[in-house]
Design a protein around this motif. Structure first.
Motif, PDB file in Angstrom:
ATOM      1  N   ARG A  68       0.818  -1.356  -0.036  1.00 56.17           N
ATOM      2  CA  ARG A  68       0.065  -0.052   0.017  1.00 56.17           C
ATOM      3  C   ARG A  68       0.859   1.299  -0.246  1.00 56.17           C
ATOM      4  NH1 ARG A  68      -4.254   0.657   4.136  1.00 56.17           N
ATOM      5  NH2 ARG A  68      -2.339   1.245   5.257  1.00 56.17           N
ATOM      6  N   GLU A  69       2.060   1.197  -0.247  1.00 52.10           N
ATOM      7  CA  GLU A  69       2.979   2.122  -0.010  1.00 52.10           C
ATOM      8  C   GLU A  69       2.567   3.298  -1.208  1.00 52.10           C
ATOM      9  OE1 GLU A  69       7.527   3.451  -0.040  1.00 52.10           O
ATOM     10  OE2 GLU A  69       6.732   1.490   0.356  1.00 52.10           O
ATOM     11  N   GLU A  70       2.333   4.416  -0.809  1.00 58.61           N
ATOM     12  CA  GLU A  70       2.263   5.753  -1.604  1.00 58.61           C
ATOM     13  C   GLU A  70       3.179   6.766  -1.825  1.00 58.61           C
ATOM     14  OE1 GLU A  70      -1.457   9.153  -2.263  1.00 58.61           O
ATOM     15  OE2 GLU A  70      -1.617   7.469  -0.668  1.00 58.61           O
ATOM     16  N   GLU A  71       3.606   6.833  -2.997  1.00 63.50           N
ATOM     17  CA  GLU A  71       4.756   8.001  -3.231  1.00 63.50           C
ATOM     18  C   GLU A  71       4.081   9.161  -3.798  1.00 63.50           C
ATOM     19  OE1 GLU A  71       8.679   5.694  -2.870  1.00 63.50           O
ATOM     20  OE2 GLU A  71       8.608   6.951  -4.560  1.00 63.50           O
ATOM     21  N   VAL A  72       4.836  10.147  -3.410  1.00 62.08           N
ATOM     22  CA  VAL A  72       4.267  11.457  -4.041  1.00 62.08           C
ATOM     23  C   VAL A  72       5.634  11.963  -4.464  1.00 62.08           C
ATOM     24  CG1 VAL A  72       3.689  13.973  -3.579  1.00 62.08           C
ATOM     25  CG2 VAL A  72       2.621  12.041  -2.216  1.00 62.08           C
ATOM     26  N   LEU A  73       5.491  12.327  -5.753  1.00 62.61           N
ATOM     27  CA  LEU A  73       6.760  12.998  -6.712  1.00 62.61           C
ATOM     28  C   LEU A  73       6.710  14.232  -6.455  1.00 62.61           C
ATOM     29  CD1 LEU A  73       8.755  12.046  -8.903  1.00 62.61           C
ATOM     30  CD2 LEU A  73       6.893  12.854 -10.517  1.00 62.61           C
ATOM     31  N   LEU A  74       8.165  14.608  -5.989  1.00 57.54           N
ATOM     32  CA  LEU A  74       8.147  15.962  -5.752  1.00 57.54           C
ATOM     33  C   LEU A  74       9.050  16.826  -7.006  1.00 57.54           C
ATOM     34  CD1 LEU A  74       9.599  15.855  -2.024  1.00 57.54           C
ATOM     35  CD2 LEU A  74       7.264  16.465  -3.041  1.00 57.54           C
ATOM     36  N   GLY A  75       9.561  15.925  -8.012  1.00 57.36           N
ATOM     37  CA  GLY A  75      10.064  16.496  -8.879  1.00 57.36           C
ATOM     38  C   GLY A  75      10.785  15.552 -10.004  1.00 57.36           C
ATOM     39  N   THR A  76      10.963  15.887 -11.262  1.00 56.58           N
ATOM     40  CA  THR A  76      11.898  15.161 -12.390  1.00 56.58           C
ATOM     41  C   THR A  76      13.008  16.010 -12.614  1.00 56.58           C
ATOM     42  OG1 THR A  76      10.030  13.492 -12.786  1.00 56.58           O
ATOM     43  CG2 THR A  76      11.602  13.858 -14.367  1.00 56.58           C
ATOM     44  N   PHE A  77      14.156  15.702 -12.452  1.00 63.73           N
ATOM     45  CA  PHE A  77      15.223  16.573 -13.047  1.00 63.73           C
ATOM     46  C   PHE A  77      16.392  16.013 -14.008  1.00 63.73           C
ATOM     47  CE2 PHE A  77      13.457  17.062  -8.690  1.00 63.73           C
ATOM     48  CZ  PHE A  77      12.872  18.554  -8.687  1.00 63.73           C
ATOM     49  N   SER A  78      17.277  16.813 -14.463  1.00 56.14           N
ATOM     50  CA  SER A  78      18.302  16.366 -15.252  1.00 56.14           C
ATOM     51  C   SER A  78      19.740  17.162 -14.543  1.00 56.14           C
ATOM     52  CB  SER A  78      18.245  16.717 -16.678  1.00 56.14           C
ATOM     53  OG  SER A  78      17.097  15.692 -17.123  1.00 56.14           O
ATOM     54  N   TYR A  79      20.595  16.245 -14.379  1.00 59.12           N
ATOM     55  CA  TYR A  79      21.862  16.922 -14.029  1.00 59.12           C
ATOM     56  C   TYR A  79      22.487  17.239 -15.283  1.00 59.12           C
ATOM     57  CZ  TYR A  79      26.617  17.452 -11.731  1.00 59.12           C
ATOM     58  OH  TYR A  79      27.616  17.985 -11.577  1.00 59.12           O
TER      59      TYR A  79
END
Length: 138
Positions: A68-79
């Motif tokens: 039941r683990e729910e994740e919340v995406l805080l962002g997608t980035f590129s180095y």
């Protein structure tokens, strides 16, 4: 940071969960990797390229329930290896509460097939749960 002294992740796609010393309302993340000119071989293809940052609501509530683990995406980035070695990324999705666990998922690197090197990752934000003399309440 010294080239070669990194935390190597096997393959170009990996993940890690950081446990912060106290509850933090995250606002940004910083990733650091040496410049190409700092590398003895001039090769920094093990640097992270695309990555995501998320928080686990289940872990934030004090438990781990894989199903039941729910994740919340805080962002997608590129180095970007052509920019400065220390790059700060403001989080794209801020949450109104604090967390102690932050997940960093490396989606790709700059071409190294065997591993990806992480030199330094910093989480920026507002610390919560502190008492009047600056000690974390637990």
């Amino acid at each position: 940071i010294s080239p070669g002294y990194c935390w190597p992740f096997q393959a170009s796609r990996s993940q890690v969960v950081f446990r912060l010393p106290t509850q933090v309302r995250p606002t940004a993340i910083t990733v650091q990797h040496p410049l190409k000119k700092s590398s003895a071989l001039g090769d920094i293809s093990s640097a992270p390229r695309d990555f995501t940052v998320s928080v686990s609501l289940c872990q934030a509530l004090g438990g781990v329930d894989e199903e039941r683990e729910e994740e919340v995406l805080l962002g997608t980035f590129s180095y970007d290896t052509e920019k400065e070695p220390t790059q700060t990324f403001p989080l794209q999705n801020e949450l109104p509460r604090a967390f102690q666990f932050i997940r960093l998922v490396i989606q790709s690197n700059w071409g190294k097939s065997g591993y990806t090197c992480i030199y330094r990752v910093q989480v920026h934000g507002k610390i919560t749960g502190m008492n009047a003399i600056g000690q974390a309440r637990g």
